[in-house]
Each structure stands twice: as C-alpha cells, then as structure tokens.
Scaffold this motif. Sequence first.
Motif, PDB file in Angstrom:
ATOM      1  N   ILE A  90       4.278 -33.674  48.039  1.00  0.00           N
ATOM      2  CA  ILE A  90       3.541 -33.964  46.811  1.00  0.00           C
ATOM      3  C   ILE A  90       4.547 -34.688  45.919  1.00  0.00           C
ATOM      4  O   ILE A  90       5.680 -34.241  45.778  1.00  0.00           O
ATOM      5  N   GLY A  92       2.576 -35.768  40.698  1.00  0.00           N
ATOM      6  CA  GLY A  92       1.618 -34.677  40.842  1.00  0.00           C
ATOM      7  C   GLY A  92       2.181 -33.361  40.325  1.00  0.00           C
ATOM      8  O   GLY A  92       1.523 -32.622  39.589  1.00  0.00           O
ATOM      9  N   ARG A  93       3.428 -33.077  40.698  1.00  0.00           N
ATOM     10  CA  ARG A  93       4.040 -31.804  40.289  1.00  0.00           C
ATOM     11  C   ARG A  93       4.256 -31.734  38.791  1.00  0.00           C
ATOM     12  O   ARG A  93       3.951 -30.744  38.140  1.00  0.00           O
ATOM     13  N   VAL A  99       1.035 -31.411  36.669  1.00  0.00           N
ATOM     14  CA  VAL A  99       0.515 -30.045  36.583  1.00  0.00           C
ATOM     15  C   VAL A  99       1.327 -29.244  35.559  1.00  0.00           C
ATOM     16  O   VAL A  99       0.779 -28.525  34.718  1.00  0.00           O
ATOM     17  N   ARG A 100       2.649 -29.412  35.593  1.00  0.00           N
ATOM     18  CA  ARG A 100       3.497 -28.706  34.624  1.00  0.00           C
ATOM     19  C   ARG A 100       3.214 -29.160  33.190  1.00  0.00           C
ATOM     20  O   ARG A 100       3.247 -28.362  32.254  1.00  0.00           O
ATOM     21  N   ILE A 110       0.021 -27.426  32.046  1.00  0.00           N
ATOM     22  CA  ILE A 110       0.272 -26.008  31.777  1.00  0.00           C
ATOM     23  C   ILE A 110       1.011 -25.862  30.449  1.00  0.00           C
ATOM     24  O   ILE A 110       0.663 -25.046  29.601  1.00  0.00           O
ATOM     25  N   GLU A 142      -0.355 -23.973  27.143  1.00  0.00           N
ATOM     26  CA  GLU A 142       0.314 -22.767  26.640  1.00  0.00           C
ATOM     27  C   GLU A 142       0.577 -22.805  25.136  1.00  0.00           C
ATOM     28  O   GLU A 142       0.783 -21.773  24.518  1.00  0.00           O
ATOM     29  N   ARG A 162      11.265 -28.417  26.988  1.00  0.00           N
ATOM     30  CA  ARG A 162      10.847 -27.176  27.656  1.00  0.00           C
ATOM     31  C   ARG A 162      10.809 -27.327  29.173  1.00  0.00           C
ATOM     32  O   ARG A 162      11.159 -26.416  29.901  1.00  0.00           O
ATOM     33  N   GLN A 163      10.378 -28.483  29.632  1.00  0.00           N
ATOM     34  CA  GLN A 163      10.189 -28.674  31.075  1.00  0.00           C
ATOM     35  C   GLN A 163      11.402 -29.296  31.763  1.00  0.00           C
ATOM     36  O   GLN A 163      11.452 -29.376  32.986  1.00  0.00           O
ATOM     37  N   ASN A 164      12.358 -29.759  30.927  1.00  0.00           N
ATOM     38  CA  ASN A 164      13.555 -30.383  31.491  1.00  0.00           C
ATOM     39  C   ASN A 164      13.204 -31.593  32.379  1.00  0.00           C
ATOM     40  O   ASN A 164      13.711 -31.742  33.492  1.00  0.00           O
ATOM     41  N   LEU A 216      -7.939 -28.226  39.482  1.00  0.00           N
ATOM     42  CA  LEU A 216      -6.711 -28.748  40.084  1.00  0.00           C
ATOM     43  C   LEU A 216      -6.969 -29.868  41.081  1.00  0.00           C
ATOM     44  O   LEU A 216      -6.210 -30.825  41.187  1.00  0.00           O
ATOM     45  N   LEU A 243      -5.094 -33.458  40.660  1.00  0.00           N
ATOM     46  CA  LEU A 243      -4.214 -34.018  41.692  1.00  0.00           C
ATOM     47  C   LEU A 243      -4.784 -35.308  42.250  1.00  0.00           C
ATOM     48  O   LEU A 243      -4.040 -36.224  42.590  1.00  0.00           O
ATOM     49  N   LEU A 265      -4.344 -20.843  36.615  1.00  0.00           N
ATOM     50  CA  LEU A 265      -2.880 -20.971  36.643  1.00  0.00           C
ATOM     51  C   LEU A 265      -2.241 -20.296  35.430  1.00  0.00           C
ATOM     52  O   LEU A 265      -1.185 -19.679  35.539  1.00  0.00           O
ATOM     53  N   HIS A 292      -2.313 -16.591  35.950  1.00  0.00           N
ATOM     54  CA  HIS A 292      -1.291 -16.266  36.946  1.00  0.00           C
ATOM     55  C   HIS A 292       0.100 -16.315  36.303  1.00  0.00           C
ATOM     56  O   HIS A 292       0.949 -15.458  36.549  1.00  0.00           O
ATOM     57  N   GLY A 293       0.324 -17.321  35.460  1.00  0.00           N
ATOM     58  CA  GLY A 293       1.612 -17.491  34.779  1.00  0.00           C
ATOM     59  C   GLY A 293       1.927 -16.316  33.861  1.00  0.00           C
ATOM     60  O   GLY A 293       3.053 -15.833  33.822  1.00  0.00           O
TER      61      GLY A 293
END
Lengths: 149, 142
Positions: A3, A7-8, A11-12, A15, A19, A34-36, A76, A80, A130, A133-134
């Motif tokens: 992926i 895509g990754r 998604v982050r 999220i 949040e 925050r996500q670097n 999702l 994606l 998600l 789940h988080g």
Amino acid sequence: MKISTKGRYGVRFLIDVAEQGMDTHTTLSEISKRQNISSAYLGQIAGSLKRAGYIRSIKGSNGGFTLAKPPHEIQLREVLHSLEGDLTIVDPPISTEEESLYRRAIRIGLYQKIDEAVAQTLEVMTLDSLLRHGRLLHSVHNVAALRSQ
Amino acid sequence: MKISTRGQYSLEALLCLATATSEKPYSIHTIAEKTHISDGYLEQLFIPLKKAGYVSGSRGVQGGYRLAKDPKEIVAYQVLDLMETSLHTIPCLNGEECTKSNICESKVVWTDVESSIEKVMRSVTLADLMETYNSFQGDSAE
C-alpha cells in the motif's frame, strides 16, 4: 505487494482530523507535527481528500481542516480507492495482449477471490470504527503504562 | 497492493507443467510458447522453483521440466511467499520498527487486509487452479 504512503498517510490524516472533533479546524502544520509527516506531502494528500469530499478547509487565522462528513459515513474502501486507485491484487489484463488460459485460470481461481475478500474486509470498516478501535488501544496502552509505574 | 509479474508468471509456469499432456518433460521453449513468457524469464523462475522442490528438470537446449510435487500440496501462498520480495502491505508489518505501533489506529486496516489476502492464498492449491483451467476446455480452443 504494497500500500503506498499516499494510502497510509491519507488514512492517518483522516483519523487525526477526526480526533480533533467535528467543530475544530486543525492546520496542516499541526497535523504534520502530530503525525511526523512532512507538511508538503500532507498538503498533496489533503488536496486528494478534499476533492473526494472527505475534508473541507477554511482559510484565515482560525482556519484549517475539518471532516466534511461524519466518521461513520466515511468508508475505508472508498477512501483507499480515491487515494490508491484500484485495489486489485494484479493489474487488469491489457485488452491488446492475449491472455493465456493459464493466466485466466489463475485470475478466476485466485486473484478475483483475493479481490473479493479484500473488498469485504474494507467494506465493514469506517472512519468511526477506526476511531473506536483507536480509543480502545489508547486505554489499554494507558492501563499498561499505569501498571508499570 | 499487487502481486508482481514474477509471482504471477511462477504460478502460470507451474500450472502449465501441472496440466501437461505429454509424457515427456516440457522444454523451456514449449513452456514459453504455451504461457507467452520469455525463455530467459522462465529459466530464471525455474532456479528457485527447482530448489524448493516444485519442479524437476534441467536447463539448456536438451533440458525439460516437469512438476515434482502433487498439485494438491502446492499452495498458492507458499509459491508466492517464495517468489515475491514481500507479501506484506506496509513496512511495519514487514518487521520495520515504528514507535507508534502500540497505539496506531490505522494498523488494523492493513493487518485485516493482509490476513484476508493470506487466507485466500492459503486456501488455493495448484490442483484448484487445474480444475478452473480444465473447466475452460470445451469453451474455446487453444
């Protein structure tokens, strides 16, 4: 079989924005911190997510990004698809190229089954699932951290 | 999220040998003709496939290959795991360190996608693919 970062990170991104809450606008540089992830790259991803209708942005001193629809409406599979293009396990056959019967047998007997399984897995996932789940992961993590003190 | 041509061609070459109709082993040239994969590429694929015991035979002009294992025991996952660089979808599932791993909200997406792919790959054998291949006989001539 990968992926892409698009895509990754996409998604982050979603999220992270979710949040912060539905009424809060958060800036690219805050998300980046925050996500670097570099804000230049996040800017490109934000463009794709905005065009696909998942986030909206407001300009100005209190500006930034917020979700354009509630998390339970963000699937999702669709996210994606808009970031990665098609999610098939092999590229579709080129129409000018003659497909051997072996290749066709493997396409029907294996690749199509994989594609269906992936679609089914992603279909039930929403941004909301998600996030829930988080929160669970964070509480488990916090309990573990407290216990180890 | 793709299986490379290396993995795809390996399965095709194995299916070609599994459905061989002659008693004689297939020469590289015959396999190339049937699969539309180049001789050189096939030679390369057969080195690891032979080493892993899926095929037996020899390279060269006089050489030929046959399947060395029962097709029911050749699982798609094992072949792809052997031939592909990685079957993982993202770096942290491939053993790369990530400090956020314990609290990562998005990891579940990729672990679930990976496990659904793996489950199918583990359930399909070369014998299943032969069955699909044999079901074409009659619909078209090749």
